[in-house]
Enzyme design. Structure first.
Site, PDB file in Angstrom:
ATOM      1  N   ASP A  97      24.313  71.677  36.299  1.00 21.88           N
ATOM      2  CA  ASP A  97      25.418  72.552  36.703  1.00 21.88           C
ATOM      3  C   ASP A  97      25.535  72.647  38.219  1.00 21.88           C
ATOM      4  O   ASP A  97      24.552  72.929  38.919  1.00 21.88           O
ATOM      5  CB  ASP A  97      25.230  73.957  36.117  1.00 21.88           C
ATOM      6  CG  ASP A  97      25.356  73.963  34.606  1.00 21.88           C
ATOM      7  OD1 ASP A  97      26.278  73.322  34.087  1.00 21.88           O
ATOM      8  OD2 ASP A  97      24.517  74.605  33.943  1.00 21.88           O
ATOM      9  N   ARG A 121      22.689  86.046  29.291  1.00 20.62           N
ATOM     10  CA  ARG A 121      23.982  85.351  29.324  1.00 20.62           C
ATOM     11  C   ARG A 121      24.314  84.709  27.988  1.00 20.62           C
ATOM     12  O   ARG A 121      25.447  84.799  27.498  1.00 20.62           O
ATOM     13  CB  ARG A 121      23.962  84.291  30.436  1.00 20.62           C
ATOM     14  CG  ARG A 121      24.094  84.881  31.832  1.00 20.62           C
ATOM     15  CD  ARG A 121      23.975  83.809  32.895  1.00 20.62           C
ATOM     16  NE  ARG A 121      22.586  83.380  33.085  1.00 20.62           N
ATOM     17  CZ  ARG A 121      22.233  82.266  33.706  1.00 20.62           C
ATOM     18  NH1 ARG A 121      23.158  81.444  34.163  1.00 20.62           N
ATOM     19  NH2 ARG A 121      20.952  81.974  33.866  1.00 20.62           N
ATOM     20  N   ASP A 145      19.640  68.213  38.819  1.00 26.36           N
ATOM     21  CA  ASP A 145      20.083  69.394  38.092  1.00 26.36           C
ATOM     22  C   ASP A 145      21.463  69.057  37.520  1.00 26.36           C
ATOM     23  O   ASP A 145      22.120  68.111  37.983  1.00 26.36           O
ATOM     24  CB  ASP A 145      20.155  70.575  39.068  1.00 26.36           C
ATOM     25  CG  ASP A 145      20.703  71.833  38.426  1.00 26.36           C
ATOM     26  OD1 ASP A 145      20.357  72.100  37.260  1.00 26.36           O
ATOM     27  OD2 ASP A 145      21.478  72.536  39.084  1.00 26.36           O
ATOM     28  N   ASP A 182      21.002  72.736  43.516  1.00 27.34           N
ATOM     29  CA  ASP A 182      21.923  73.593  44.276  1.00 27.34           C
ATOM     30  C   ASP A 182      21.452  75.029  44.427  1.00 27.34           C
ATOM     31  O   ASP A 182      21.953  75.750  45.290  1.00 27.34           O
ATOM     32  CB  ASP A 182      23.313  73.593  43.621  1.00 27.34           C
ATOM     33  CG  ASP A 182      23.323  74.355  42.300  1.00 27.34           C
ATOM     34  OD1 ASP A 182      23.957  75.422  42.216  1.00 27.34           O
ATOM     35  OD2 ASP A 182      22.680  73.886  41.342  1.00 27.34           O
TER      36      ASP A 182
END
Length: 290
Positions: free
Chosen positions: A76, A120, A74, A239
């Site tokens: 970010d 977002r 991943d 995460d």
């Protein structure tokens, strides 16, 4: 301390019938594990280690780097320290609103990921794309990650970023660090302005469909098939909730400061050790380094 290690050894003996190996001051390596990742006994042992300032890794005995064909990261909060969309929004004074949606999405409390991403991105409509360069210049990798990636690539494995973030960053990262490829979403840009839209990868099987947890797993599975293998022959890093599916399918699942929703799906949760220390999980790398 010796007292802490004695307590961990005693607990491990009661749960697993064996003591852990130590290949890093901040990691206990438990091999030949027959229990499922989310088994309560493993979670208990992992929690004890974590409370003692030590990471716990649960892996097959004699696991080698050559057992794997590819690593998937991943982006970010896994490959880079930041949440890139949150940072762009923060520069525009929209940080709190954007970060709240991001947190809910990563914690798993917000179930429609595509809708959360569109909400977002919509916040940036009409804003200048100069924010991209500001975020890029501030971007930092986690400690030891570049060493890990360089070693893995030197051994002939592939390394990919599979992210629900954006090509404006993933493609730059891949070029800078010599990664094999990327799969990520596309943020809408018209000239030097954000349009407020977002789409998924243009290539099949996504064809513009926003990349979410299921899409990440699709990319891992299809990529491994092209490499002549299965997800069990890859290592996945993540995460948050968006990484649960691909880590659950992986042969080795590593969470980087994982959210509670991801923790039960990890063979190793990085809290104290660096990315470079991940190399010590592999018997062939340990032998080469000794």
């Amino acid at each position: 301390t010796s007292e802490t290690r004695a307590r961990i050894i005693q607990t491990a003996a009661g749960i697993l019938g064996s003591a852990p190996a130590v290949y890093s001051p901040t990691c206990q390596l438990f091999e030949n594990i027959s229990l499922e990742r989310n088994d309560q006994k493993l979670l208990e042992l992992s929690g004890l280690c974590r409370a003692s300032g030590i990471d716990a890794a649960f892996v097959p005995a004699g696991m080698k780097l050559t057992d794997f064909k590819a690593f998937f990261f991943d982006m970010d909060s896994t490959f880079v320290r930041s949440e890139t969309l949150d940072e762009m929004a923060a520069i525009e004074g929209l940080g709190k609103e954007c970060a709240a949606i991001t947190q809910a999405a990563m914690d798993g409390t917000l179930k429609d990921y595509a809708a959360s991403l569109r909400a977002r991105v919509k916040l940036l409509e009409g804003r200048s794309t100069r924010r991209i360069e500001m975020v890029w210049s501030n971007m930092r990798l986690f400690e030891g990650l570049e060493t890990l990636v360089r070693h893995v690539l030197s051994r002939g494995l592939r390394v990919y970023i599979v992210s629900s973030g954006f090509t404006i960053f993933t493609e730059r990262i891949a070029a800078r660090y010599g990664l094999t490829g990327t799969c990520s979403n596309v943020i809408g840009i018209d000239g030097d302005t954000f349009t407020g839209s977002v789409s998924g990868p243009a290539f099949a099987p996504f064809n513009g469909r926003i990349l979410d947890a299921g899409g990440k797993l699709e990319f891992v599975t299809s990529t491994m098939a092209r490499l002549g293998g299965s997800p069990k022959e890859c290592v996945c890093f993540g995460d948050g909730s968006n990484d649960v599916k691909m880590l659950s399918a992986a042969g080795l699942a590593i969470g980087n400061h994982p959210k509670a929703v991801l923790l039960p799906h990890c063979d190793l949760a990085l809290q104290f050790m660096t990315y470079e220390s991940v190399l010590n999980l592999f018997a062939d790398v340990r032998a080469q380094r000794s």
